[in-house]
Design a protein around this motif. Sequence first.
Motif, PDB file in Angstrom:
ATOM      1  N   ASP A  63      43.247 -31.247 -11.533  1.00 37.80           N
ATOM      2  CA  ASP A  63      43.078 -30.461 -10.314  1.00 37.80           C
ATOM      3  C   ASP A  63      41.919 -30.998  -9.487  1.00 37.80           C
ATOM      4  O   ASP A  63      40.861 -31.353 -10.036  1.00 37.80           O
ATOM      5  CB  ASP A  63      42.803 -28.995 -10.654  1.00 37.80           C
ATOM      6  N   ILE A  64      42.113 -31.046  -8.181  1.00 33.36           N
ATOM      7  CA  ILE A  64      41.054 -31.360  -7.232  1.00 33.36           C
ATOM      8  C   ILE A  64      40.922 -30.179  -6.284  1.00 33.36           C
ATOM      9  O   ILE A  64      41.907 -29.743  -5.683  1.00 33.36           O
ATOM     10  CB  ILE A  64      41.351 -32.642  -6.431  1.00 33.36           C
ATOM     11  N   LEU A  65      39.710 -29.652  -6.155  1.00 34.32           N
ATOM     12  CA  LEU A  65      39.426 -28.554  -5.238  1.00 34.32           C
ATOM     13  C   LEU A  65      38.447 -29.062  -4.192  1.00 34.32           C
ATOM     14  O   LEU A  65      37.441 -29.690  -4.543  1.00 34.32           O
ATOM     15  CB  LEU A  65      38.858 -27.351  -5.977  1.00 34.32           C
ATOM     16  N   ALA A  66      38.738 -28.809  -2.918  1.00 35.72           N
ATOM     17  CA  ALA A  66      37.967 -29.454  -1.869  1.00 35.72           C
ATOM     18  C   ALA A  66      37.859 -28.573  -0.635  1.00 35.72           C
ATOM     19  O   ALA A  66      38.602 -27.588  -0.470  1.00 35.72           O
ATOM     20  CB  ALA A  66      38.621 -30.782  -1.491  1.00 35.72           C
ATOM     21  N   ASP A  67      36.930 -28.954   0.263  1.00 34.03           N
ATOM     22  CA  ASP A  67      36.887 -28.336   1.577  1.00 34.03           C
ATOM     23  C   ASP A  67      38.264 -28.458   2.208  1.00 34.03           C
ATOM     24  O   ASP A  67      38.898 -29.525   2.146  1.00 34.03           O
ATOM     25  CB  ASP A  67      35.862 -29.046   2.459  1.00 34.03           C
ATOM     26  N   ALA A  68      38.731 -27.386   2.833  1.00 33.76           N
ATOM     27  CA  ALA A  68      40.102 -27.353   3.345  1.00 33.76           C
ATOM     28  C   ALA A  68      40.371 -28.441   4.376  1.00 33.76           C
ATOM     29  O   ALA A  68      41.490 -28.954   4.458  1.00 33.76           O
ATOM     30  CB  ALA A  68      40.392 -25.976   3.933  1.00 33.76           C
TER      31      ALA A  68
END
Length: 233
Positions: free
Chosen positions: A171-176
Amino acid sequence: MKTLTIKLTAPLQSYGNAATFERRTTNTYPSKSAVIGMIAAALGYQRTDSRIVTLNELSFAVRIDQVGRHLADFQTVEWKKNVRKVTYRDYLQDAVFVVAIGSENDPLINNIEWALRHPRFQLFLGRRANVPAGVLQLQEFADATPITVLQKMTWQAAPWYRRRHQRPVLDILADADLLAGHQSILVSDRVVSFDQRNRQYGLRAMAKTKVKLTSLDSTEDESETQHDAMKFL
């Protein structure tokens, strides 16, 4: 854009998403505000320093390379005379994350890298007692966004973890704004103030994507089993 990656690993990490006297929980990944706090400490900023809020403008993404196990610790606290309470603190055990921060301001990224290698204040991963497992592993990438770097960077999990998970999807979670076209959510993760008397957070938009890796995409030799605790000294 210039991007700096930071490998975060420690026996215990904790990135609070809710905190009361009785219970302090943790996210399953590092929050942007926690990373900003670590960078601010490295740069020598006091909690009330106005320069801290400018670090919100850094582009931010994090990849979960090794999922941590949940640990709940409890403590008995004497609240008032003859009144005791049980409080709980949640942690992640043996987790490995790769954080990527980016900016069009190359000197800023250079300064942050230097500061993380020569921190002014103690660095910790979410809570003051959770110090990194050794010297931080940093890499710089020119003309690359945090997303493109994390989509190509080799798998950073420990050998024992890679043996159990042969073909992971990370999973990669990032600024939209780094993941245009992906569904976004609002999280309370924008630093307004780290002042202990008036700690405040605003909302930021976050999106999620995935990247597929194979067991060959790793940086460590699985035959290496010896740990030299003094090699960085």
